[in-house]
Scaffold this motif. Structure first.
Motif, PDB file in Angstrom:
ATOM      1  N   ASN A  81       0.834  -1.202   0.000  1.00  0.00           N
ATOM      2  CA  ASN A  81       0.000   0.000   0.000  1.00  0.00           C
ATOM      3  C   ASN A  81       0.867   1.249   0.000  1.00  0.00           C
ATOM      4  O   ASN A  81       0.415   2.338  -0.294  1.00  0.00           O
ATOM      5  CB  ASN A  81      -0.908   0.002   1.244  1.00  0.00           C
ATOM      6  CG  ASN A  81      -0.114  -0.118   2.532  1.00  0.00           C
ATOM      7  OD1 ASN A  81       0.663  -1.064   2.686  1.00  0.00           O
ATOM      8  ND2 ASN A  81      -0.264   0.811   3.448  1.00  0.00           N
ATOM      9  N   ARG A  82       2.165   1.091   0.331  1.00  0.00           N
ATOM     10  CA  ARG A  82       3.074   2.227   0.375  1.00  0.00           C
ATOM     11  C   ARG A  82       3.819   2.445  -0.938  1.00  0.00           C
ATOM     12  O   ARG A  82       4.562   3.400  -1.089  1.00  0.00           O
ATOM     13  CB  ARG A  82       4.096   2.018   1.507  1.00  0.00           C
ATOM     14  CG  ARG A  82       3.471   2.151   2.881  1.00  0.00           C
ATOM     15  CD  ARG A  82       4.322   1.465   3.929  1.00  0.00           C
ATOM     16  NE  ARG A  82       5.684   1.985   3.969  1.00  0.00           N
ATOM     17  CZ  ARG A  82       6.045   3.073   4.639  1.00  0.00           C
ATOM     18  NH1 ARG A  82       5.162   3.773   5.299  1.00  0.00           N
ATOM     19  NH2 ARG A  82       7.297   3.470   4.646  1.00  0.00           N
ATOM     20  N   ALA A  83       3.574   1.565  -1.920  1.00  0.00           N
ATOM     21  CA  ALA A  83       4.359   1.630  -3.157  1.00  0.00           C
ATOM     22  C   ALA A  83       4.160   2.944  -3.907  1.00  0.00           C
ATOM     23  O   ALA A  83       5.031   3.384  -4.632  1.00  0.00           O
ATOM     24  CB  ALA A  83       4.011   0.451  -4.052  1.00  0.00           C
ATOM     25  N   LYS A  84       3.008   3.576  -3.740  1.00  0.00           N
ATOM     26  CA  LYS A  84       2.732   4.797  -4.504  1.00  0.00           C
ATOM     27  C   LYS A  84       3.021   6.066  -3.711  1.00  0.00           C
ATOM     28  O   LYS A  84       2.617   7.149  -4.098  1.00  0.00           O
ATOM     29  CB  LYS A  84       1.278   4.780  -4.998  1.00  0.00           C
ATOM     30  CG  LYS A  84       1.018   3.621  -5.944  1.00  0.00           C
ATOM     31  CD  LYS A  84      -0.042   3.909  -6.974  1.00  0.00           C
ATOM     32  CE  LYS A  84       0.013   2.941  -8.144  1.00  0.00           C
ATOM     33  NZ  LYS A  84       0.034   1.529  -7.752  1.00  0.00           N
ATOM     34  N   ARG A  85       3.749   5.910  -2.583  1.00  0.00           N
ATOM     35  CA  ARG A  85       4.124   7.101  -1.826  1.00  0.00           C
ATOM     36  C   ARG A  85       4.914   8.049  -2.708  1.00  0.00           C
ATOM     37  O   ARG A  85       5.762   7.627  -3.481  1.00  0.00           O
ATOM     38  CB  ARG A  85       5.048   6.706  -0.662  1.00  0.00           C
ATOM     39  CG  ARG A  85       4.332   6.285   0.587  1.00  0.00           C
ATOM     40  CD  ARG A  85       5.348   5.958   1.653  1.00  0.00           C
ATOM     41  NE  ARG A  85       6.341   5.011   1.155  1.00  0.00           N
ATOM     42  CZ  ARG A  85       7.524   4.830   1.694  1.00  0.00           C
ATOM     43  NH1 ARG A  85       7.907   5.556   2.718  1.00  0.00           N
ATOM     44  NH2 ARG A  85       8.347   3.943   1.211  1.00  0.00           N
ATOM     45  N   PRO A  86       4.673   9.363  -2.579  1.00  0.00           N
ATOM     46  CA  PRO A  86       5.494  10.288  -3.354  1.00  0.00           C
ATOM     47  C   PRO A  86       6.936  10.247  -2.855  1.00  0.00           C
ATOM     48  O   PRO A  86       7.165  10.139  -1.662  1.00  0.00           O
ATOM     49  CB  PRO A  86       4.849  11.651  -3.056  1.00  0.00           C
ATOM     50  CG  PRO A  86       4.069  11.464  -1.801  1.00  0.00           C
ATOM     51  CD  PRO A  86       3.669  10.025  -1.738  1.00  0.00           C
ATOM     52  N   ASP A  87       7.884  10.254  -3.771  1.00  0.00           N
ATOM     53  CA  ASP A  87       9.293  10.285  -3.386  1.00  0.00           C
ATOM     54  C   ASP A  87       9.889  11.610  -3.832  1.00  0.00           C
ATOM     55  O   ASP A  87      10.163  11.833  -4.996  1.00  0.00           O
ATOM     56  CB  ASP A  87      10.047   9.112  -4.037  1.00  0.00           C
ATOM     57  CG  ASP A  87      11.533   9.171  -3.727  1.00  0.00           C
ATOM     58  OD1 ASP A  87      11.923   9.933  -2.814  1.00  0.00           O
ATOM     59  OD2 ASP A  87      12.306   8.471  -4.409  1.00  0.00           O
ATOM     60  N   GLN A  88      10.078  12.518  -2.874  1.00  0.00           N
ATOM     61  CA  GLN A  88      10.641  13.826  -3.223  1.00  0.00           C
ATOM     62  C   GLN A  88      12.147  13.858  -3.003  1.00  0.00           C
ATOM     63  O   GLN A  88      12.806  14.832  -3.325  1.00  0.00           O
ATOM     64  CB  GLN A  88       9.977  14.924  -2.385  1.00  0.00           C
ATOM     65  CG  GLN A  88       8.481  15.009  -2.670  1.00  0.00           C
ATOM     66  CD  GLN A  88       7.833  16.181  -1.970  1.00  0.00           C
ATOM     67  OE1 GLN A  88       8.251  16.582  -0.896  1.00  0.00           O
ATOM     68  NE2 GLN A  88       6.807  16.733  -2.594  1.00  0.00           N
ATOM     69  N   THR A  89      12.697  12.784  -2.422  1.00  0.00           N
ATOM     70  CA  THR A  89      14.122  12.830  -2.114  1.00  0.00           C
ATOM     71  C   THR A  89      14.959  12.275  -3.249  1.00  0.00           C
ATOM     72  O   THR A  89      16.140  12.579  -3.359  1.00  0.00           O
ATOM     73  CB  THR A  89      14.436  12.003  -0.859  1.00  0.00           C
ATOM     74  OG1 THR A  89      14.177  10.623  -1.153  1.00  0.00           O
ATOM     75  CG2 THR A  89      13.593  12.442   0.313  1.00  0.00           C
TER      76      THR A  89
END
Ligand SMILES: [Zn+2]
Ligand SMILES: [Zn+2]
Length: 329
Positions: free
Chosen positions: A29-37
């Motif tokens: 469920n966390r696979a689509k977390r935005p990655d800003q780093t």
């Protein structure tokens, strides 16, 4: 009124590796977390830019230091311990900065940029024969051996020229010790090898199997620690990699190339590790583990010893790897 920003509670739960006791949360469920780093999987990562192309791209770049692993620079490394022939394809020498008393470097080929998946199968067999040579030498001294490959800065490599490493010791604490002790318990209660049993179940279940060849099977472990972790097992039960036959070596070289290529296709040539676990005595079943560096450790991993596998379920990861491999000739 329903709050549209309300998050659904995940159905995640712990899965345990039966041998090591390692706990994993499969949390896709966390696979689509935005990655800003941009901390993982970035195409422009410096660690995967070959030195030669950095130089080509910049006229003002300082002259690169010569690579100690390239042919002609043998005097920059400690003395040769093994080479396949006078005009070597594979060369082994002591690590200049050893972690343990016995710590060696296996240079995969004279080519500075080509790794296992880019070489010919014959060339990969030469690397495997070098592994076997070192394993035989240290086993004769009653030492255990770990053979491993770190590619890229995130995977622990400090030099770009593709190479593996060999460490030997009278014994290793940690995962290997844990595996040996659990395998003995398993054998005593089931009168069967743990890995043979796991492999049989995976072959019947099929869903987590990435590749099956004449002599080997590769699957994503149910309790994988990172998404896309893979485990390779020989179908023939034996504790040691040491007596692998020539036909098996050719098959292994082919399987290695395919699974490493699959990582390249899915993750744009990621930093990665693989390691060979081999033992001299029963009950053990030698195997190879693979991990692509597509995530970084967080506090659950480092602070609590709980692995978080949040990019894909084991079954989805296996299906993706399998589909990519099916496109290879
Ligand atoms: Zn080089
Ligand atoms: Zn077995």
């Amino acid at each position: 009124m329903k709050d549209s920003a309300q998050t659904a509670k995940p159905q995640n739960h712990f899965i345990f590796d039966p041998l090591t006791g390692d706990a994993t949360i499969i949390a896709v469920n966390r696979a689509k977390r935005p990655d800003q780093t941009g901390s993982v999987g970035r195409k422009d990562s410096v660690s995967r830019t070959p030195v030669s192309s950095i130089v080509k791209d910049s006229a003002e770049a300082p002259k690169p230091k010569p690579c100690p692993f390239c042919k002609g620079n043998e005097s920059m490394t400690p003395a040769t311990l093994y080479q396949d022939e006078d005009d070597w394809n594979v060369r082994v020498f002591e690590n200049k900065f050893p972690l343990l008393e016995n710590h060696e470097v296996v240079v995969h080929s004279p080519d500075h940029d080509k790794d296992i998946e880019d070489l010919s199968t014959d060339e990969v067999v030469k690397i495997l024969r070098a592994y076997l040579n070192r394993l035989g030498i240290y086993n004769a001294e009653e030492k255990e051996v770990i053979i491993f490959n770190n590619r890229g800065g995130k995977a622990g490599a400090s030099l770009m020229h593709p190479h593996s490493q060999v460490v030997a010791s009278k014994g290793f604490p940690g995962t290997i010790e844990q595996e040996k002790s659990s395998a003995l318990h398993y054998y005593n209660s089931h009168v069967m090898c743990y890995w043979c049993h796991e492999m049989e179940k995976e072959i019947v279940n099929k869903q987590r199997v990435v590749l099956e060849s004449k002599h080997f099977v590769v699957y994503v472990p149910e309790a994988c620690r990172w998404s896309y972790e893979m485990r390779l097992l020989p179908k023939k039960h034996t504790p040691t990699f040491a007596y692998t036959t020539e036909p098996e070596l050719y098959d292994l070289a082919d399987v290695l190339q395919k699974v490493l290529k699959a990582y390249n296709h899915l993750f744009d040539r990621p930093d990665r590790n693989f390691w060979i676990h081999t033992e001299r005595y029963e009950p053990y079943h030698w195997h190879i583990g693979f991990i692509p560096h597509i995530k970084v450790f967080g506090a659950l991993e480092l602070g609590a010893g709980i692995w978080v596998s949040d990019k894909a379920t084991s079954e989805d990861a296996a299906a993706q790897l399998r589909d990519v491999i099916a496109t290879f000739k």
